[in-house]
Enzyme design. Sequence first.
Site: not given
Ligand SMILES: NC(=O)C1=CN([C@@H]2O[C@H](COP(=O)(O)OP(=O)(O)OC[C@H]3O[C@@H](n4cnc5c(N)ncnc54)[C@H](O)[C@@H]3O)[C@@H](O)[C@H]2O)C=CC1
Ligand SMILES: O=C([O-])CC(=O)C(=O)O
Length: 328
Positions: A12, A18, A162, A190
């Site tokens: 991603g 990223g 968190d 999470h």
């Molecule tokens: N665990 C945590 O605390 C957090 C998790 N997240 C999660 O992180 C993830 C990414 O968030 P963002 O960067 O904001 O999303 P985004 O939509 O800006 O970027 C995601 C990227 O992943 C790419 N992608 C999708 N499927 C893929 C694959 N199979 N292989 C490689 N690349 C792929 C997309 O083309 C896109 O460029 C989301 O699932 C979000 O919910 C977000 C914030 C906190």
């Molecule tokens: O809330 C969401 O979907 C993104 C995330 O995981 C966070 O900010 O903790």
Amino acid sequence: MSKKPVRVAVTGAAGQIGYALLFRIASGEMLGKDQPVILQLLEIPDEKAQNALKGVIMELEDCAFPLLAGIEAHSDPKTAFKDTDYALLVGSRPRGPGMERSELLAINGAIFTAQGKALNEVASRNVKVLVVGNPANTNAYIAMKSAPDLPAKNFTAMLRLDHNRAASQIAAKTGKAVAEIEKLAVWGNHSPTMYADYRFATIGGESVKAMINDETWNRETFLPTVGKRGAAIIAARGLSSAASAANAAIDHMRDWALGTNGKWVTMGIPSNGEYGIPKEVMFGYPVTCENGEYKIVEGLEIDAFSQECIKKTLDELLGEQDGVKHLI
Ligand SMILES: NC(=O)C1=CN([C@@H]2O[C@H](COP(=O)(O)OP(=O)(O)OC[C@H]3O[C@@H](n4cnc5c(N)ncnc54)[C@H](O)[C@@H]3O)[C@@H](O)[C@H]2O)C=CC1
Ligand SMILES: O=C([O-])CC(=O)C(=O)O
């Protein structure tokens, strides 16, 4: 003598997280200011995404980071993960307003089967994997189960955001510096069911629980604020948190690789039965890290309220696990 470069795969890579993550890895904030890195970046095989990735790579080049020993663009996890020492699995769909993270399982779950299999085939046998893509715990569980030849302990999920959110709320409530907070724990998933637990926390050696002395604040303000912070950010920004998520990913990997000097941090890791959590459940635990290994802080007393909270988040995780049986 300079160190040999290590390989860091990021999926991603052209997404929001990223963009907030790669420059910090390349500058040495994750693995140390003396550790050269080769970035192995994965995006979907889609022209727009690959073009965006090219743009990010141009910017990385233009930073002329002394520690950046190589950059690769990939559209296939089997080449992106080749020999990788670290894998940050970010790529997946984020949620929009009004969604719960668990609703993303149907959309994102399969990504982690394919990526777990690819890691199993081609990554370093010591690869350290962090799953950020939501729902992070269950996606990490899917990746771990799809990689039977790699040690299960190499797979982790991100609970650090968190943890950092909880620390920040406690600092604001007590008027103390966030850096002074020790022994904070976040248990479970999470998701809004996570249980941020400051019963053991100290500031300057003094009990945070005694300092706050307000159980109503704990239950009615602190826990919901930390649990629903992701949704609050989506409501405010129209997009899910990115810079704070990237920061938490850096914290997680840095501490795992370089150690915490005895300080507690939170990681989502596969249970070995600790605190009564069934084996293999990807659960947020308080840990310390040393010599590239994490160790659960054991022997903490779990009172009735904590037990209730831990059960709730565990039940949710077991339900998610049950829902992805077909992907494993
Ligand atoms: N665990 C945590 O605390 C957090 C998790 N997240 C999660 O992180 C993830 C990414 O968030 P963002 O960067 O904001 O999303 P985004 O939509 O800006 O970027 C995601 C990227 O992943 C790419 N992608 C999708 N499927 C893929 C694959 N199979 N292989 C490689 N690349 C792929 C997309 O083309 C896109 O460029 C989301 O699932 C979000 O919910 C977000 C914030 C906190
Ligand atoms: O809330 C969401 O979907 C993104 C995330 O995981 C966070 O900010 O903790």
